[in-house]
Design a protein around this motif. Sequence first.
Motif, PDB file in Angstrom:
ATOM      1  N   ASN A  87       0.827  -1.214   0.000  1.00 53.34           N
ATOM      2  CA  ASN A  87       0.000   0.000   0.000  1.00 53.34           C
ATOM      3  C   ASN A  87       0.858   1.260   0.000  1.00 53.34           C
ATOM      4  O   ASN A  87       0.565   2.237  -0.709  1.00 53.34           O
ATOM      5  CB  ASN A  87      -0.920   0.010   1.224  1.00 53.34           C
ATOM      6  CG  ASN A  87      -2.021  -1.024   1.094  1.00 53.34           C
ATOM      7  OD1 ASN A  87      -2.397  -1.390  -0.015  1.00 53.34           O
ATOM      8  ND2 ASN A  87      -2.513  -1.533   2.209  1.00 53.34           N
ATOM      9  N   VAL A  88       1.942   1.231   0.790  1.00 48.17           N
ATOM     10  CA  VAL A  88       2.836   2.398   0.863  1.00 48.17           C
ATOM     11  C   VAL A  88       3.539   2.601  -0.483  1.00 48.17           C
ATOM     12  O   VAL A  88       3.637   3.720  -0.993  1.00 48.17           O
ATOM     13  CB  VAL A  88       3.878   2.201   1.997  1.00 48.17           C
ATOM     14  CG1 VAL A  88       4.824   3.392   2.068  1.00 48.17           C
ATOM     15  CG2 VAL A  88       3.195   1.996   3.330  1.00 48.17           C
ATOM     16  N   GLU A  89       4.001   1.483  -1.049  1.00 55.07           N
ATOM     17  CA  GLU A  89       4.700   1.567  -2.342  1.00 55.07           C
ATOM     18  C   GLU A  89       3.759   2.061  -3.442  1.00 55.07           C
ATOM     19  O   GLU A  89       4.140   2.864  -4.293  1.00 55.07           O
ATOM     20  CB  GLU A  89       5.262   0.197  -2.709  1.00 55.07           C
ATOM     21  CG  GLU A  89       6.457  -0.210  -1.864  1.00 55.07           C
ATOM     22  CD  GLU A  89       6.884  -1.646  -2.115  1.00 55.07           C
ATOM     23  OE1 GLU A  89       6.272  -2.290  -2.997  1.00 55.07           O
ATOM     24  OE2 GLU A  89       7.798  -2.120  -1.436  1.00 55.07           O
ATOM     25  N   ARG A  90       2.517   1.571  -3.384  1.00 58.70           N
ATOM     26  CA  ARG A  90       1.537   1.978  -4.404  1.00 58.70           C
ATOM     27  C   ARG A  90       1.201   3.459  -4.267  1.00 58.70           C
ATOM     28  O   ARG A  90       1.085   4.171  -5.259  1.00 58.70           O
ATOM     29  CB  ARG A  90       0.270   1.141  -4.246  1.00 58.70           C
ATOM     30  CG  ARG A  90      -0.721   1.355  -5.359  1.00 58.70           C
ATOM     31  CD  ARG A  90      -1.896   0.454  -5.212  1.00 58.70           C
ATOM     32  NE  ARG A  90      -2.797   0.608  -6.333  1.00 58.70           N
ATOM     33  CZ  ARG A  90      -3.959  -0.019  -6.445  1.00 58.70           C
ATOM     34  NH1 ARG A  90      -4.331  -0.859  -5.525  1.00 58.70           N
ATOM     35  NH2 ARG A  90      -4.725   0.172  -7.486  1.00 58.70           N
ATOM     36  N   ALA A  91       1.066   3.925  -3.022  1.00 57.68           N
ATOM     37  CA  ALA A  91       0.765   5.342  -2.789  1.00 57.68           C
ATOM     38  C   ALA A  91       1.894   6.220  -3.321  1.00 57.68           C
ATOM     39  O   ALA A  91       1.656   7.269  -3.947  1.00 57.68           O
ATOM     40  CB  ALA A  91       0.557   5.592  -1.298  1.00 57.68           C
ATOM     41  N   ALA A  92       3.142   5.783  -3.081  1.00 57.50           N
ATOM     42  CA  ALA A  92       4.296   6.547  -3.574  1.00 57.50           C
ATOM     43  C   ALA A  92       4.310   6.580  -5.100  1.00 57.50           C
ATOM     44  O   ALA A  92       4.591   7.623  -5.719  1.00 57.50           O
ATOM     45  CB  ALA A  92       5.587   5.905  -3.050  1.00 57.50           C
TER      46      ALA A  92
ATOM     47  N   LYS B 153       1.746  10.769 -13.682  1.00 60.82           N
ATOM     48  CA  LYS B 153       1.268  11.967 -14.394  1.00 60.82           C
ATOM     49  C   LYS B 153       0.536  11.565 -15.661  1.00 60.82           C
ATOM     50  O   LYS B 153       0.766  10.490 -16.197  1.00 60.82           O
ATOM     51  CB  LYS B 153       2.461  12.862 -14.754  1.00 60.82           C
ATOM     52  CG  LYS B 153       3.108  13.529 -13.561  1.00 60.82           C
ATOM     53  CD  LYS B 153       4.260  14.394 -14.010  1.00 60.82           C
ATOM     54  CE  LYS B 153       4.938  15.056 -12.828  1.00 60.82           C
ATOM     55  NZ  LYS B 153       6.095  15.877 -13.246  1.00 60.82           N
ATOM     56  N   GLY B 154      -0.326  12.457 -16.106  1.00 64.39           N
ATOM     57  CA  GLY B 154      -0.975  12.283 -17.411  1.00 64.39           C
ATOM     58  C   GLY B 154      -1.954  11.125 -17.471  1.00 64.39           C
ATOM     59  O   GLY B 154      -2.684  10.837 -16.524  1.00 64.39           O
ATOM     60  N   LEU B 155      -1.942  10.431 -18.603  1.00 66.61           N
ATOM     61  CA  LEU B 155      -2.911   9.365 -18.869  1.00 66.61           C
ATOM     62  C   LEU B 155      -2.734   8.192 -17.919  1.00 66.61           C
ATOM     63  O   LEU B 155      -3.716   7.597 -17.461  1.00 66.61           O
ATOM     64  CB  LEU B 155      -2.742   8.885 -20.319  1.00 66.61           C
ATOM     65  CG  LEU B 155      -3.761   7.857 -20.811  1.00 66.61           C
ATOM     66  CD1 LEU B 155      -5.164   8.423 -20.765  1.00 66.61           C
ATOM     67  CD2 LEU B 155      -3.428   7.415 -22.221  1.00 66.61           C
ATOM     68  N   ARG B 156      -1.470   7.866 -17.582  1.00 61.01           N
ATOM     69  CA  ARG B 156      -1.236   6.752 -16.665  1.00 61.01           C
ATOM     70  C   ARG B 156      -1.886   7.041 -15.305  1.00 61.01           C
ATOM     71  O   ARG B 156      -2.489   6.155 -14.696  1.00 61.01           O
ATOM     72  CB  ARG B 156       0.263   6.547 -16.490  1.00 61.01           C
ATOM     73  CG  ARG B 156       0.591   5.402 -15.535  1.00 61.01           C
ATOM     74  CD  ARG B 156       2.062   5.182 -15.416  1.00 61.01           C
ATOM     75  NE  ARG B 156       2.592   4.460 -16.559  1.00 61.01           N
ATOM     76  CZ  ARG B 156       3.863   4.130 -16.699  1.00 61.01           C
ATOM     77  NH1 ARG B 156       4.744   4.480 -15.782  1.00 61.01           N
ATOM     78  NH2 ARG B 156       4.260   3.462 -17.753  1.00 61.01           N
ATOM     79  N   ALA B 157      -1.779   8.287 -14.833  1.00 57.96           N
ATOM     80  CA  ALA B 157      -2.384   8.661 -13.546  1.00 57.96           C
ATOM     81  C   ALA B 157      -3.897   8.487 -13.593  1.00 57.96           C
ATOM     82  O   ALA B 157      -4.511   7.963 -12.659  1.00 57.96           O
ATOM     83  CB  ALA B 157      -2.022  10.099 -13.208  1.00 57.96           C
TER      84      ALA B 157
ATOM     85  N   ARG C 194      -8.217   2.382  -9.038  1.00 60.55           N
ATOM     86  CA  ARG C 194      -8.284   2.490  -7.569  1.00 60.55           C
ATOM     87  C   ARG C 194      -9.694   2.824  -7.108  1.00 60.55           C
ATOM     88  O   ARG C 194     -10.181   2.291  -6.091  1.00 60.55           O
ATOM     89  CB  ARG C 194      -7.297   3.566  -7.116  1.00 60.55           C
ATOM     90  CG  ARG C 194      -7.245   3.787  -5.616  1.00 60.55           C
ATOM     91  CD  ARG C 194      -6.679   2.590  -4.893  1.00 60.55           C
ATOM     92  NE  ARG C 194      -6.685   2.778  -3.461  1.00 60.55           N
ATOM     93  CZ  ARG C 194      -6.970   1.837  -2.581  1.00 60.55           C
ATOM     94  NH1 ARG C 194      -7.274   0.620  -2.974  1.00 60.55           N
ATOM     95  NH2 ARG C 194      -6.934   2.088  -1.291  1.00 60.55           N
ATOM     96  N   HIS C 195     -10.366   3.688  -7.863  1.00 56.45           N
ATOM     97  CA  HIS C 195     -11.747   4.066  -7.512  1.00 56.45           C
ATOM     98  C   HIS C 195     -12.673   2.844  -7.565  1.00 56.45           C
ATOM     99  O   HIS C 195     -13.509   2.643  -6.682  1.00 56.45           O
ATOM    100  CB  HIS C 195     -12.235   5.148  -8.481  1.00 56.45           C
ATOM    101  CG  HIS C 195     -13.662   5.559  -8.262  1.00 56.45           C
ATOM    102  ND1 HIS C 195     -14.071   6.257  -7.149  1.00 56.45           N
ATOM    103  CD2 HIS C 195     -14.780   5.335  -9.004  1.00 56.45           C
ATOM    104  CE1 HIS C 195     -15.378   6.455  -7.215  1.00 56.45           C
ATOM    105  NE2 HIS C 195     -15.825   5.914  -8.335  1.00 56.45           N
ATOM    106  N   LYS C 196     -12.497   2.011  -8.611  1.00 62.86           N
ATOM    107  CA  LYS C 196     -13.313   0.788  -8.729  1.00 62.86           C
ATOM    108  C   LYS C 196     -13.085  -0.138  -7.534  1.00 62.86           C
ATOM    109  O   LYS C 196     -14.024  -0.714  -6.990  1.00 62.86           O
ATOM    110  CB  LYS C 196     -12.949   0.047 -10.022  1.00 62.86           C
ATOM    111  CG  LYS C 196     -13.608   0.623 -11.258  1.00 62.86           C
ATOM    112  CD  LYS C 196     -13.274  -0.228 -12.463  1.00 62.86           C
ATOM    113  CE  LYS C 196     -13.889   0.360 -13.731  1.00 62.86           C
ATOM    114  NZ  LYS C 196     -13.507  -0.419 -14.925  1.00 62.86           N
ATOM    115  N   GLU C 197     -11.805  -0.256  -7.139  1.00 58.28           N
ATOM    116  CA  GLU C 197     -11.483  -1.103  -5.980  1.00 58.28           C
ATOM    117  C   GLU C 197     -12.167  -0.594  -4.719  1.00 58.28           C
ATOM    118  O   GLU C 197     -12.717  -1.376  -3.932  1.00 58.28           O
ATOM    119  CB  GLU C 197      -9.963  -1.125  -5.770  1.00 58.28           C
ATOM    120  CG  GLU C 197      -9.225  -2.020  -6.751  1.00 58.28           C
ATOM    121  CD  GLU C 197      -7.730  -1.963  -6.539  1.00 58.28           C
ATOM    122  OE1 GLU C 197      -7.291  -1.582  -5.436  1.00 58.28           O
ATOM    123  OE2 GLU C 197      -6.990  -2.291  -7.497  1.00 58.28           O
TER     124      GLU C 197
END
Length: 261
Positions: free
Chosen positions: A32-37, A43-47, A54-57
């Motif tokens: 979770n910490v690694e994912r948050a970092a 940035k951009g489309l990947r973000a 993440r919202h679906k989860e």
Amino acid sequence: MPQNEHIERHTKLYGKRFDAEERARKKEARSNVERAAFLSKCKGLRAKLQHKARHKEKVELKRKIKEHEEKQAGAKPKEKPAPKNAVPAFLEDRAIADRAKLLTNSIKQKRKEKVGKWAVPVPKVKPMTEDEMFKVVRTGNTRRKSWKRMIHKFSFVGEAYTRKPPKYERFIRPMSLRMKKAHVTHPQLAATFHLPIIGVKKNPQSRMYTTLGIITKGSILEVNVSELGLVTPGGKVVWGKYAQVTNNPENDGVINAVLLV
């Protein structure tokens, strides 16, 4: 051994480390910490894609928690109150059928109105081959190159048209077959007018012929009707209107068209 299964095979043969489960637990806790970092640096489309996932989860997690809480509390889902004028089950399909019938009838009516609105004097035209439309022009010292084409039919080019250098011109439109005016008949006034052509809007033979401005039977032209004095309901003078070609211009030497009112 199947491809990419060497790790599973090694585990089967030699087993796991004695602290494998503890390491897996710690890795999951750190994830979770690694994912948050990682998300904070995206940035951009990947973000956008990452945040959407993440919202679906989160939505799925909230749904599961709610279901669990309801199960723990023993809460039953609220039942909808029965309608006052309840219809028996065997009569429900009848109402659906009537609604579907009304819907199909309304769709058919709309289609008829649309067809009537855009009805044209010449609804179907005979398709033309490329040999009828073009003549192959051979070029080069030995006349082996055959990429040029000369147009046999009448065509329209605007006033601001600039011809390409003859060496590089692929489609040749002869000056003798270029038309600027057409004989347009007004169906309600029963009168014919000699009107300037603004452009070729649609040639039913091909989209390429429309781009080249070739005029054949069934083509839709835009003509300048400012001479006729037609006025819109708002009081503005109508400048351009569509007309359909009703003859074969290359046979008659003139363009005859009917105004689409």
